[in-house]
Design an enzyme around this catalytic site. Structure first.
Site, PDB file in Angstrom:
ATOM      1  N   PHE A 128      49.457  46.317  41.513  1.00  0.00           N
ATOM      2  CA  PHE A 128      49.581  45.922  42.890  1.00  0.00           C
ATOM      3  C   PHE A 128      49.127  44.713  43.111  1.00  0.00           C
ATOM      4  CE2 PHE A 128      47.572  46.550  47.219  1.00  0.00           C
ATOM      5  CZ  PHE A 128      48.651  47.102  47.790  1.00  0.00           C
ATOM      6  N   GLY A 136      40.968  37.568  49.795  1.00  0.00           N
ATOM      7  CA  GLY A 136      41.492  38.883  49.648  1.00  0.00           C
ATOM      8  C   GLY A 136      41.258  39.781  51.112  1.00  0.00           C
ATOM      9  N   THR A 163      44.212  44.148  38.956  1.00  0.00           N
ATOM     10  CA  THR A 163      44.022  45.087  37.890  1.00  0.00           C
ATOM     11  C   THR A 163      45.361  45.504  37.410  1.00  0.00           C
ATOM     12  OG1 THR A 163      42.154  45.891  39.180  1.00  0.00           O
ATOM     13  CG2 THR A 163      43.326  47.363  37.585  1.00  0.00           C
ATOM     14  N   MET A 337      13.769  52.473  36.840  1.00  0.00           N
ATOM     15  CA  MET A 337      13.114  53.673  36.484  1.00  0.00           C
ATOM     16  C   MET A 337      13.232  53.774  34.850  1.00  0.00           C
ATOM     17  SD  MET A 337      14.191  56.345  39.360  1.00  0.00           S
ATOM     18  CE  MET A 337      13.443  57.590  38.499  1.00  0.00           C
ATOM     19  N   GLU A 363      38.979  46.538  47.540  1.00  0.00           N
ATOM     20  CA  GLU A 363      39.708  47.331  48.508  1.00  0.00           C
ATOM     21  C   GLU A 363      38.665  47.186  49.981  1.00  0.00           C
ATOM     22  OE1 GLU A 363      42.164  48.324  47.558  1.00  0.00           O
ATOM     23  OE2 GLU A 363      42.108  48.509  45.427  1.00  0.00           O
TER      24      GLU A 363
END
Length: 383
Positions: A128, A136, A163, A337, A363
């Protein structure tokens, strides 16, 4: 309890599908992910298995080779995939939400018949191409453009952070045609189309991220997705499909990190007793638990709204923004932790924490979604 509620909304087949994907992630993907992350590659050797699992075309119409599943199914699959790695979920999200979805929604019948069976069967990989190097967050500012040239279109420009860009068989390139952003199908090997994988990443390392360069790319008129001519900003509906899966994925990665932290502190004995007996540790575990439960509740509501056709863009912006922010905080707490071991690859939480910095950004950054929600509340555009 919430998973019990989810199970009630799933068919037996859907529950089996989710369980099968979860098992596959644990048995087949997890043994490879550390090596892939450190090597900076996506495990393409697993794509045939992903196809066999049915991870491509999850919601697509069966007449095109899809599986015709619902939004609960898709969300839960994204949750299980991102518990493995954000790069894995990204690969599946792009194929489903950003390539198959726009072709099915905006493509001609010929385009659907040609590409959807290939994409749903894993015989073709898609990408895409929206984001450009100029930024962006404002797609309307893109410099990639198209012009009519006889019976063809000529595309020029560049894309960044795409991607699967350098491994894709087809790219949906978004370009300005007469000042309006439209979608074009550009096949691998088209003259003038070049790709370059982006290396030296410190996040989403087990994912293919590429730059695309279009220099005099000539494509036939029937490469234009005709549905993108019907109104402006059709790319936003594609982004909302992807954001929905991302919001589910954030729950998956948060659950993984919280469970990893709990297992570690339960077995860690300091000052003569398990760390789970320490108030500060319990405070962190409670923070994780209640925020994950709230996020999962949010996603159940979003799935219900999506199934009924009543979901709004603001609902999806809220889900993506809040859930990813929650997952970022949970992963950081888990890393701390687990202390020194938290930076080691075998515990996976540092990898997740670093990946989430990319998920936070793509996004739509949290800031962009915040402004979208602010506009919805006030009616004022503060972008």
């Amino acid at each position: 309890m919430l998973d019990d509620e989810l199970n009630e909304k799933l068919t037996w087949e859907s529950r089996q599908f989710r369980n099968t994907v979860q098992s596959w992630v644990n048995k087949r993907f997890m043994p490879l992910v550390t090596e892939c992350y450190l090597d900076g590659r996506f495990p393409m050797e697993l794509v045939p298995e992903m196809t066999e699992l049915g991870l491509f075309g999850i919601k697509a119409d069966p007449i095109y080779g899809g599986h015709g599943l619902n939004n609960y199914d898709y969300g839960l699959i994204c949750r299980e995939l991102e518990a493995g790695d954000s790069g894995l979920r990204s690969f599946v999200s792009v194929q489903n939400s950003l390539v198959i979805y726009p072709i099915e929604r905006f493509g001609s019948e010929d385009q659907k018949k040609r590409w959807l069976p290939l994409l749903t069967s894993g015989k073709a990989i898609g990408a895409f191409g929206l984001t450009g190097p100029e930024g962006g967050s404002d797609p309307e500012n893109m410099k990639t453009h198209a012009r009519k040239d006889g019976n063809d279109f000529m595309l020029n420009g560049s894309k960044q952070f795409i991607t699967n860009g350098s491994i894709a068989d087809v790219v949906i390139v978004w370009a300005k045609l007469d000042g309006i952003v439209r979608g074009f199908l550009v096949e691998k090997g088209t003259s003038g189309l070049e790709s370059r994988e982006m290396k030296k990443k410190l996040s989403l390392c087990a994912s293919n991220t590429s730059e695309l360069f279009l220099s005099g790319v000539r494509v036939p008129a029937d490469s234009l997705l005709p549905g993108t001519m019907e109104r402006e900003r059709t790319y936003l509906s594609c982004l909302n499909e992807a954001r929905y899966g991302i919001a589910w994925g954030a729950v998956g990665v948060a659950i993984f990190c919280a469970e990893a932290a709990l297992e570690y502190v339960r077995n860690r004995v300091l000052f003569g007793e398990s760390l789970t007996k320490k108030q500060l540790i319990q405070e962190k575990l409670v923070f994780m638990d209640v925020n994950i439960e709230s996020a999962l509740r949010r996603m159940i509501d979003m799935a219900r709204l999506k199934e009924s056709g009543k979901i709004r863009s603001r609902d999806i912006s809220c889900g993506k923004m809040v859930n990813v922010d929650m997952a970022c905080e949970v992963s950081r707490l888990a890393r701390r932790m687990i202390a020194g071991n938290g930076i080691m690859a075998e515990y996976h939480v540092m990898r997740h924490m670093m990946n989430l910095e990319s998920v936070y950004t793509y996004e739509g950054t949290n800031e962009i979604h915040m402004l979208a929600l602010g506009r919805d509340i006030t009616g004022e555009n503060a972008f």
